[in-house]
Design an enzyme around this catalytic site. Structure first.
Site, PDB file in Angstrom:
ATOM      1  N   ALA A  24       0.833  -1.202   0.000  1.00 14.92           N
ATOM      2  CA  ALA A  24       0.000   0.000   0.000  1.00 14.92           C
ATOM      3  C   ALA A  24       0.871   1.257   0.000  1.00 14.92           C
ATOM      4  O   ALA A  24       0.639   2.194  -0.778  1.00 14.92           O
ATOM      5  CB  ALA A  24      -0.927  -0.008   1.216  1.00 14.92           C
TER       6      ALA A  24
ATOM      7  N   GLU B 267       9.934   3.233   6.656  1.00 20.12           N
ATOM      8  CA  GLU B 267       9.748   1.780   6.809  1.00 20.12           C
ATOM      9  C   GLU B 267      10.590   1.341   8.005  1.00 20.12           C
ATOM     10  O   GLU B 267      11.787   1.586   8.044  1.00 20.12           O
ATOM     11  CB  GLU B 267      10.194   1.061   5.530  1.00 20.12           C
ATOM     12  CG  GLU B 267      10.377  -0.442   5.665  1.00 20.12           C
ATOM     13  CD  GLU B 267       9.168  -1.194   6.241  1.00 20.12           C
ATOM     14  OE1 GLU B 267       8.057  -1.027   5.731  1.00 20.12           O
ATOM     15  OE2 GLU B 267       9.366  -1.934   7.239  1.00 20.12           O
TER      16      GLU B 267
ATOM     17  N   CYS C 121       3.074 -12.884  -0.251  1.00 24.49           N
ATOM     18  CA  CYS C 121       2.293 -13.965  -0.870  1.00 24.49           C
ATOM     19  C   CYS C 121       3.184 -15.066  -1.452  1.00 24.49           C
ATOM     20  O   CYS C 121       2.762 -16.203  -1.612  1.00 24.49           O
ATOM     21  CB  CYS C 121       1.400 -13.407  -1.981  1.00 24.49           C
ATOM     22  SG  CYS C 121       0.618 -11.864  -1.525  1.00 24.49           S
TER      23      CYS C 121
ATOM     24  N   ARG D 284      12.527   7.164  -8.752  1.00 25.68           N
ATOM     25  CA  ARG D 284      11.155   7.644  -8.969  1.00 25.68           C
ATOM     26  C   ARG D 284      10.864   8.918  -8.181  1.00 25.68           C
ATOM     27  O   ARG D 284       9.743   9.419  -8.201  1.00 25.68           O
ATOM     28  CB  ARG D 284      10.147   6.578  -8.532  1.00 25.68           C
ATOM     29  CG  ARG D 284      10.073   5.423  -9.467  1.00 25.68           C
ATOM     30  CD  ARG D 284       8.937   4.484  -9.079  1.00 25.68           C
ATOM     31  NE  ARG D 284       8.975   3.291  -9.912  1.00 25.68           N
ATOM     32  CZ  ARG D 284       8.126   2.298  -9.822  1.00 25.68           C
ATOM     33  NH1 ARG D 284       7.162   2.330  -8.933  1.00 25.68           N
ATOM     34  NH2 ARG D 284       8.228   1.256 -10.618  1.00 25.68           N
TER      35      ARG D 284
ATOM     36  N   VAL E 205       8.003   4.831  12.689  1.00 28.81           N
ATOM     37  CA  VAL E 205       7.146   5.917  13.195  1.00 28.81           C
ATOM     38  C   VAL E 205       6.570   5.453  14.527  1.00 28.81           C
ATOM     39  O   VAL E 205       5.907   4.419  14.605  1.00 28.81           O
ATOM     40  CB  VAL E 205       6.031   6.261  12.184  1.00 28.81           C
ATOM     41  CG1 VAL E 205       5.057   7.263  12.785  1.00 28.81           C
ATOM     42  CG2 VAL E 205       6.655   6.816  10.905  1.00 28.81           C
TER      43      VAL E 205
HETATM   44  C1  LIG Z   1       2.230 -15.802   4.079  1.00 27.69           C
HETATM   45  C2  LIG Z   1       1.306 -14.813   3.407  1.00 27.69           C
HETATM   46  C3  LIG Z   1       0.734 -15.141   2.191  1.00 27.69           C
HETATM   47  C4  LIG Z   1      -0.124 -14.246   1.565  1.00 27.69           C
HETATM   48  N1  LIG Z   1      -0.696 -14.621   0.373  1.00 27.69           N
HETATM   49  C5  LIG Z   1      -1.558 -13.772  -0.229  1.00 27.69           C
HETATM   50  C6  LIG Z   1      -2.153 -14.117  -1.476  1.00 27.69           C
HETATM   51  O1  LIG Z   1      -1.895 -15.195  -2.045  1.00 27.69           O
HETATM   52  N2  LIG Z   1      -3.024 -13.232  -2.039  1.00 27.69           N
HETATM   53  C7  LIG Z   1      -3.336 -12.039  -1.447  1.00 27.69           C
HETATM   54  O2  LIG Z   1      -4.135 -11.270  -1.996  1.00 27.69           O
HETATM   55  N3  LIG Z   1      -2.764 -11.674  -0.283  1.00 27.69           N
HETATM   56  C8  LIG Z   1      -1.892 -12.506   0.341  1.00 27.69           C
HETATM   57  N4  LIG Z   1      -1.302 -12.135   1.522  1.00 27.69           N
HETATM   58  C9  LIG Z   1      -1.657 -10.819   2.110  1.00 27.69           C
HETATM   59  C10 LIG Z   1      -0.843  -9.693   1.474  1.00 27.69           C
HETATM   60  O3  LIG Z   1       0.505 -10.006   1.530  1.00 27.69           O
HETATM   61  C11 LIG Z   1      -1.135  -8.390   2.224  1.00 27.69           C
HETATM   62  O4  LIG Z   1      -2.506  -8.113   2.074  1.00 27.69           O
HETATM   63  C12 LIG Z   1      -0.320  -7.206   1.725  1.00 27.69           C
HETATM   64  O5  LIG Z   1       1.047  -7.440   1.880  1.00 27.69           O
HETATM   65  C13 LIG Z   1      -0.720  -5.961   2.514  1.00 27.69           C
HETATM   66  O6  LIG Z   1       0.111  -4.896   2.159  1.00 27.69           O
HETATM   67  P1  LIG Z   1       0.303  -3.670   3.157  1.00 27.69           P
HETATM   68  O7  LIG Z   1       1.203  -2.704   2.468  1.00 27.69           O
HETATM   69  O8  LIG Z   1      -1.001  -3.195   3.650  1.00 27.69           O
HETATM   70  O9  LIG Z   1       0.999  -4.292   4.454  1.00 27.69           O
HETATM   71  P2  LIG Z   1       2.458  -5.002   4.618  1.00 27.69           P
HETATM   72  O10 LIG Z   1       2.793  -5.753   3.398  1.00 27.69           O
HETATM   73  O11 LIG Z   1       2.370  -5.758   5.890  1.00 27.69           O
HETATM   74  O12 LIG Z   1       3.415  -3.768   4.784  1.00 27.69           O
HETATM   75  C14 LIG Z   1       3.333  -2.902   5.882  1.00 27.69           C
HETATM   76  C15 LIG Z   1       4.733  -2.337   6.131  1.00 27.69           C
HETATM   77  O13 LIG Z   1       4.644  -1.333   7.143  1.00 27.69           O
HETATM   78  C16 LIG Z   1       5.790  -1.412   7.977  1.00 27.69           C
HETATM   79  N5  LIG Z   1       5.461  -0.772   9.254  1.00 27.69           N
HETATM   80  C17 LIG Z   1       4.558  -1.183  10.169  1.00 27.69           C
HETATM   81  N6  LIG Z   1       4.512  -0.323  11.207  1.00 27.69           N
HETATM   82  C18 LIG Z   1       5.406   0.665  10.940  1.00 27.69           C
HETATM   83  C19 LIG Z   1       5.821   1.838  11.637  1.00 27.69           C
HETATM   84  N7  LIG Z   1       5.277   2.171  12.812  1.00 27.69           N
HETATM   85  N8  LIG Z   1       6.767   2.624  11.074  1.00 27.69           N
HETATM   86  C20 LIG Z   1       7.313   2.298   9.864  1.00 27.69           C
HETATM   87  N9  LIG Z   1       6.969   1.195   9.172  1.00 27.69           N
HETATM   88  C21 LIG Z   1       6.017   0.395   9.701  1.00 27.69           C
HETATM   89  C22 LIG Z   1       6.023  -2.907   8.094  1.00 27.69           C
HETATM   90  O14 LIG Z   1       7.350  -3.181   8.483  1.00 27.69           O
HETATM   91  C23 LIG Z   1       5.702  -3.374   6.669  1.00 27.69           C
HETATM   92  O15 LIG Z   1       6.844  -3.396   5.851  1.00 27.69           O
HETATM   93  C24 LIG Z   1      -0.412 -12.990   2.164  1.00 27.69           C
HETATM   94  C25 LIG Z   1       0.174 -12.659   3.382  1.00 27.69           C
HETATM   95  C26 LIG Z   1       1.007 -13.551   4.007  1.00 27.69           C
HETATM   96  C27 LIG Z   1       1.618 -13.179   5.341  1.00 27.69           C
END
Ligand SMILES: Cc1cc2nc3c(=O)[nH]c(=O)nc-3n(C[C@H](O)[C@H](O)[C@H](O)COP(=O)(O)OP(=O)(O)OC[C@H]3O[C@@H](n4cnc5c(N)ncnc54)[C@H](O)[C@@H]3O)c2cc1C
Length: 472
Positions: free
Chosen positions: A13, A34, A44, A71, A81
């Site tokens: 995201a 991050e 995934c 970029r 944070v």
């Molecule tokens: C094993 C596994 C398999 C999956 N398989 C699938 C699949 O097949 N299909 C599917 O649709 N989805 C799948 N998912 C779910 C998918 O990976 C997540 O929905 C997606 O990664 C969410 O993205 P995000 O950016 O919201 O969160 P994340 O990918 O969790 O990224 C959040 C980031 O924020 C950082 N962060 C957190 N708190 C702080 C802070 N206070 N300060 C700075 N940085 C911070 C974290 O370190 C992390 O890098 C899977 C997940 C897992 C764990």
């Protein structure tokens, strides 16, 4: 630099938002904080890295820090944070043992989710893992290999070398427990069987993959047993037992000795950072947002696993932590903050999973209790049809369950399971839900047909035909 777009979280995201914003508003700064080393990684793909289908951990990376910088994104790794002040419009950032304050013009919270392990005592023992992030994937892969095998390349710049080296010295296990029969548990059971392990899956409820509905669950359970997985259904794990490291899974009716355990019992949104702010959370504990990803506080947005979205069928807030949702909402918010508002889109709970040779899909509302709670009068039918013309080799029986509202005939949801490209067929139903199609309209869709791909009547159309008969 008092009005930068500040993003918390450097994965799906967060970096989607930052990339879109950098392109659309090149005159404004965008800073991504991050907390970890890894950025833009594919959670995934981690089960397939452990399995060995994906060879290198770095294959799971998408946007490199260098490319992010090209970029125009100011990407700061190892910056956590630790506070948000929405009155002062600043965030507090911890880095290298110090903290500093960063003003923002707009803020995106894209902090993701974390794997939960409670309430299982012993889940913190060595040899007990969750599958959340590339370091845990590297540790599990190392633990499965012979000492000295260097299955994990510890020269990779970001990997937690100490963790990997610890497990790389362990003798590979023969027996492993997977606690939790959701999609991560099922994918990991496949990965562990590929390494020849005796795999025990413990599931508190009676069904694996319960959000996929009964017809999928039953076929998956039979298939996992055929693949040599020992299923413990309706079995609550009470503890992981051991001295320094996991030695056994203790459950209501006894114990099973194991050498490693993978706990996959769910995730929870990382929204605690906002606890002392006026930003409202939804019932799920994830951040409540409107159709543009805006929170209850001006200039503060949330996206991905830490945020709710509106459900396509009910219109109510729903928390569906999945990959496309995160990427899509992040991108839309990047565009909105740049000045050209774009809705983040709704969620239908569309999900697919591979269970060894089976492909499973689900979308919308399948559960009748849930449908009634949302004000519908649900009626469902389950059919089994061929995936290709009967005379063409390579087909398989495909089971489809379709759920609709009796009064309006509107399609509410469905599931599918089979071996021959079953999973992608769920996208037809996702499209039907997005368009509010009735069962009769679904039945009239002009879906593609040629013997190697589909029978004349695609299994989804067969299900619609049969359910329409019931409705009429
Ligand atoms: C094993 C596994 C398999 C999956 N398989 C699938 C699949 O097949 N299909 C599917 O649709 N989805 C799948 N998912 C779910 C998918 O990976 C997540 O929905 C997606 O990664 C969410 O993205 P995000 O950016 O919201 O969160 P994340 O990918 O969790 O990224 C959040 C980031 O924020 C950082 N962060 C957190 N708190 C702080 C802070 N206070 N300060 C700075 N940085 C911070 C974290 O370190 C992390 O890098 C899977 C997940 C897992 C764990």
């Amino acid at each position: 630099m008092t009005d930068p777009f500040v993003v918390i979280g450097g994965d799906a995201a967060g970096l989607s938002a930052a990339s879109k914003f950098a392109r659309e508003a090149p005159n404004r700064d965008v800073i991504v904080f991050e907390k970890g080393e890894w950025v833009s990684y594919a959670h995934c793909g981690t089960p397939y890295y452990v399995k060995g289908t994906v060879e290198r951990l770095t294959d799971l990376l998408s946007l490199s820090p260098e490319k992010a910088s090209e970029r125009g994104i100011d990407l700061r790794r190892n910056h956590e944070v630790v506070g948000v002040d929405t009155d002062a419009e600043t965030v507090t950032v911890a880095h290298d043992g110090e903290t500093f304050s960063q003003p923002y013009g707009d803020l995106l919270v894209a902090t993701g989710a974390h794997a939960v392990t409670g309430p299982i005592p012993g889940a913190e023992l060595d040899g007990a893992f969750t599958m959340h992030g590339l370091d845990s994937a590297a540790a599990v892969r190392a633990a499965l290999s012979e000492p000295g095998d260097s299955a994990v390349d510890t020269s990779i710049e970001y990997v937690d070398t100490a963790l990997v080296e610890k497990y790389a010295n362990w003798e590979p296990p023969e027996r492993i427990a997977v606690v939790g029969g959701g999609y991560v548990g099922v994918e990991m059971a496949e990965a562990f069987r590929a390494h020849g392990l005796e795999v025990h899956v413990f599931q508190r409820g009676d069904h694996l993959l319960s959000p996929f509905g009964e017809s999928v669950c039953e076929r998956v359970a039979d298939h996992l047993r055929e693949q040599g997985v020992e299923l413990h259904l309706g079995c609550s794990v009470t503890e992981l037992d051991g001295g320094d490291r996991v030695e056994a899974v203790v459950h209501e009716n006894g114990r099973v000795d194991v050498e490693l355990a993978l706990v996959g019992i769910g995730v929870a949104p990382n929204s605690q950072l906002l606890a002392d702010t006026p930003v409202e959370l939804g019932e799920s504990g994830a951040v409540a947002v409107d159709e543009y990803g805006r929170t209850s506080v001006d200039n503060v947005y949330a996206a991905g696993d830490c945020a709710e979205d509106d459900h396509t069928v009910t219109g109510d807030p729903a928390w569906v932590p999945l990959g496309l949702t995160a990427n899509r909402a992040g991108r839309a918010i990047g565009q909105t903050v740049a000045g050209d508002p774009e809705p983040v889109g709704e969620v239908a709970g569309t999900a697919v999973v591979k269970a060894f040779e089976l492909e499973c899909g689900r979308v919308g509302i399948i559960d009748h209790g849930e449908a009634r709670e949302a004000g519908f009068d649900p009626v469902s039918r389950t059919i089994t049809a061929g995936s290709r013309s009967g005379y063409y080799p390579g087909g398989d029986e495909t089971t489809v369950t379709l759920c609709a509202d009796r009064e309006s005939g509107r399609v509410l949801g469905g599931s599918i399971v089979g071996r021959d490209r079953a999973a992608v067929r769920i996208d037809t139903l996702a499209t039907a839900l997005e368009s509010d199609l009735t069962v009769a309209e679904l039945e009239r869709l002009d879906l593609a047909y040629a013997p190697p791909f589909s029978p004349v009547w695609d299994p989804i159309l067969v299900a619609a035909k049969v359910l329409r008969g019931d409705l009429e």
